[in-house]
Design a protein around this motif. Sequence first.
Motif, PDB file in Angstrom:
ATOM      1  N   TRP A   1      -2.552  12.391  -7.086  1.00  0.00           N
ATOM      2  CA  TRP A   1      -3.489  11.140  -7.797  1.00  0.00           C
ATOM      3  C   TRP A   1      -2.421  10.237  -8.562  1.00  0.00           C
ATOM      4  CZ3 TRP A   1      -8.335   9.674  -6.592  1.00  0.00           C
ATOM      5  CH2 TRP A   1      -8.701   8.817  -7.185  1.00  0.00           C
ATOM      6  N   GLY A   2      -1.251  10.779  -8.686  1.00  0.00           N
ATOM      7  CA  GLY A   2      -0.494   9.991  -9.547  1.00  0.00           C
ATOM      8  C   GLY A   2       0.076   8.438  -8.924  1.00  0.00           C
ATOM      9  N   ILE A   3      -0.398   8.416  -7.633  1.00  0.00           N
ATOM     10  CA  ILE A   3      -0.311   6.860  -6.963  1.00  0.00           C
ATOM     11  C   ILE A   3      -1.121   6.133  -7.352  1.00  0.00           C
ATOM     12  CG2 ILE A   3       1.063   8.121  -4.937  1.00  0.00           C
ATOM     13  CD1 ILE A   3      -1.142   7.105  -3.201  1.00  0.00           C
ATOM     14  N   VAL A   4      -2.203   6.423  -8.200  1.00  0.00           N
ATOM     15  CA  VAL A   4      -3.398   5.513  -8.300  1.00  0.00           C
ATOM     16  C   VAL A   4      -2.764   5.085  -9.922  1.00  0.00           C
ATOM     17  CG1 VAL A   4      -5.642   5.079  -8.975  1.00  0.00           C
ATOM     18  CG2 VAL A   4      -4.973   6.815  -7.356  1.00  0.00           C
TER      19      VAL A   4
ATOM     20  N   ALA B   1      -3.112  -0.839  -3.190  1.00  0.00           N
ATOM     21  CA  ALA B   1      -3.818   0.224  -2.413  1.00  0.00           C
ATOM     22  C   ALA B   1      -3.259   1.561  -2.494  1.00  0.00           C
ATOM     23  CB  ALA B   1      -4.214  -0.160  -0.937  1.00  0.00           C
ATOM     24  N   ALA B   2      -3.945   2.553  -2.867  1.00  0.00           N
ATOM     25  CA  ALA B   2      -3.488   4.055  -2.813  1.00  0.00           C
ATOM     26  C   ALA B   2      -4.246   4.816  -1.755  1.00  0.00           C
ATOM     27  CB  ALA B   2      -3.719   4.615  -4.065  1.00  0.00           C
TER      28      ALA B   2
ATOM     29  N   ALA C   1       0.992  -1.013   0.059  1.00  0.00           N
ATOM     30  CA  ALA C   1       0.035   0.143   0.036  1.00  0.00           C
ATOM     31  C   ALA C   1       0.942   1.222   0.044  1.00  0.00           C
ATOM     32  CB  ALA C   1      -0.854   0.073   1.280  1.00  0.00           C
ATOM     33  N   VAL C   2       0.714   2.389  -0.782  1.00  0.00           N
ATOM     34  CA  VAL C   2       1.346   3.635  -0.895  1.00  0.00           C
ATOM     35  C   VAL C   2       0.425   4.514  -0.571  1.00  0.00           C
ATOM     36  CG1 VAL C   2       2.236   5.198  -2.442  1.00  0.00           C
ATOM     37  CG2 VAL C   2       2.703   2.704  -2.683  1.00  0.00           C
ATOM     38  N   VAL C   3       1.067   5.455   0.604  1.00  0.00           N
ATOM     39  CA  VAL C   3       0.233   6.788   1.045  1.00  0.00           C
ATOM     40  C   VAL C   3       0.998   7.978   0.672  1.00  0.00           C
ATOM     41  CG1 VAL C   3      -0.266   7.638   3.228  1.00  0.00           C
ATOM     42  CG2 VAL C   3      -0.087   5.256   3.170  1.00  0.00           C
ATOM     43  N   THR C   4       0.150   8.931   0.416  1.00  0.00           N
ATOM     44  CA  THR C   4       0.468  10.291  -0.098  1.00  0.00           C
ATOM     45  C   THR C   4      -0.547  11.265   0.749  1.00  0.00           C
ATOM     46  OG1 THR C   4       1.340  11.797  -1.893  1.00  0.00           O
ATOM     47  CG2 THR C   4      -0.473  10.485  -2.340  1.00  0.00           C
TER      48      THR C   4
ATOM     49  N   VAL D   1       9.117   6.150  -4.639  1.00  0.00           N
ATOM     50  CA  VAL D   1       8.048   4.864  -4.201  1.00  0.00           C
ATOM     51  C   VAL D   1       6.872   4.347  -5.060  1.00  0.00           C
ATOM     52  CG1 VAL D   1       6.290   4.761  -2.511  1.00  0.00           C
ATOM     53  CG2 VAL D   1       8.586   5.390  -1.779  1.00  0.00           C
ATOM     54  N   ASN D   2       6.730   5.437  -6.173  1.00  0.00           N
ATOM     55  CA  ASN D   2       5.343   4.890  -6.943  1.00  0.00           C
ATOM     56  C   ASN D   2       5.815   3.921  -8.059  1.00  0.00           C
ATOM     57  OD1 ASN D   2       2.557   5.551  -7.389  1.00  0.00           O
ATOM     58  ND2 ASN D   2       3.274   6.807  -9.288  1.00  0.00           N
ATOM     59  N   VAL D   3       7.257   3.248  -8.005  1.00  0.00           N
ATOM     60  CA  VAL D   3       7.566   2.269  -9.220  1.00  0.00           C
ATOM     61  C   VAL D   3       7.274   1.194  -8.656  1.00  0.00           C
ATOM     62  CG1 VAL D   3       9.300   3.998 -10.030  1.00  0.00           C
ATOM     63  CG2 VAL D   3       9.995   2.235  -8.265  1.00  0.00           C
ATOM     64  N   VAL D   4       6.911   1.055  -7.297  1.00  0.00           N
ATOM     65  CA  VAL D   4       6.743  -0.270  -6.614  1.00  0.00           C
ATOM     66  C   VAL D   4       5.125  -0.536  -7.037  1.00  0.00           C
ATOM     67  CG1 VAL D   4       6.507  -1.666  -4.562  1.00  0.00           C
ATOM     68  CG2 VAL D   4       8.493   0.121  -4.914  1.00  0.00           C
TER      69      VAL D   4
END
Length: 488
Positions: A196-199, A170-171, A46-49, A163-166
């Motif tokens: 929103w780029g992490i979606v 879940a975003a 899961a990535v959090v921003t 981080v976003n390359v992993v």
Amino acid sequence: MEEEWWFHSYNRGKPLAKDVEEARRPEWAARLLEALGHPEAGMRVAVVTGSKGKGTTAFLLARLWERLDPDGGPVGLFVGPHLHDVRERIRLRGDPIPHEAFSHFSAVVQPVYTSLLSEVRHEAGEYIGPLAPLLAVAFLFFRASGVRRAVLEVGRGGLYDEVNVVPHEAAVITALFPEHLDAFGPTLEHVARHKWGIVTRDVRDVFVGALDAEGLRALGRAAEERQGPLWVRTHLSLERFAGGPLSPAAREIEAHRAAARPRLFLYGRDFAACDVLLGPEATTFRYCEYASVSREGSTDAAQGEEGIVLPLLGAHQARNYALAYRAARRLAGDPPLAGERRFEGPLPWPGRLELLGREPDVLVDGAISRQAAEEARRVLEEAFGVPPRPLVVVLGLPHGKDVDGVADVLAPVARKLLLVPVVAAHLRPADYAAVLQKYPHAAEERELGAAVSRALREAGRSGVVLFAGTQTFVAAVRREWLGRTRLG
């Protein structure tokens, strides 16, 4: 002091970068992970921003995911920035990576990282961001520790963050307000686009925290750019009352909403923190989930959990918990809601309205914006009785932070406002001239130790002292305070 090796590329390319975000080139992080054998492969992530609260939300998400699904093993956590030691960025069960493990895996990553530097066009302003090698160290440690799940906090923005390359399922997006406009763009919509780029294509579920109408519109425009107008109409435009009947047209929209991916979970519509009570040592509230989509502010929750006691101060921390808990429940397969949820205190998560001492009450917080200062002020007023209790505020903000906004929120309730320069090689001092001119009770202190002594004298044993500022300042305050405590 010699620069840390993970900053070598950043320090060479960043000063020459024209576009401060796109120059980060996160694909180098992907190259590094690939060269190391993809230690992240097969992990649930899961990535959090967000503009504020992303670190706390990531921390809580990792702890809650572990608690709700203990059979899945420990959850690795990657966050930043650190306060005192870079190892704080890589955590397992709340504890930083051990010295020996950090040294061992750094020795594995460093030569691979160094070999890639020859391919980076530093002279053109390109660079490998410092998060890339630290992220690689984290995943090597997680893999060696048997970790199969991880929560990763974005360093800045999201769209161009390493981080976003992993691949992540879940975003999570926390608060949203204008920040880093020199990098993201001049408007809130630009900020939302980066968040929103992490979606990414891998994301199945998106969890969005408490946003005002402007923030929600900005995020909707960013979502429309990537997911399309139908997705936005389906997920962000449907309103109905809890328990009310649905028309045939609304049922069709609801069917699209359930089927379309990614699925959106929105604070204030699908879940919330209810009945929040602020105290000087903990925040108490209920976690609520709504049976159906309802108007923001409704408390007609069909189900929830009572008696949540969180040893973090502020209504914003209750909102962070609710966001983290909804994401953790989903990741854990939506187990039933029941029983109390108590966290042991204090949590190993310092610098967030942290209570350092009593008589006077001394707090330290990383408030660098008007919005963060407003949250701190609410805690001071509701939990610590300011005013009438005398308050002394000590600010340590560098150039580029919201000096005027923070001062305008806190100065009116303070007996004294002390302004301290932030001493760090990577930060420019803030210009406090406008604040000094506007507030007669404001004064500069050139040295932190003198500011601490003066604040304690001004507040007296019955007063309150708040140290607020950037993470570098928060770390310096904690070192100064802990040093005095040991000596005293």
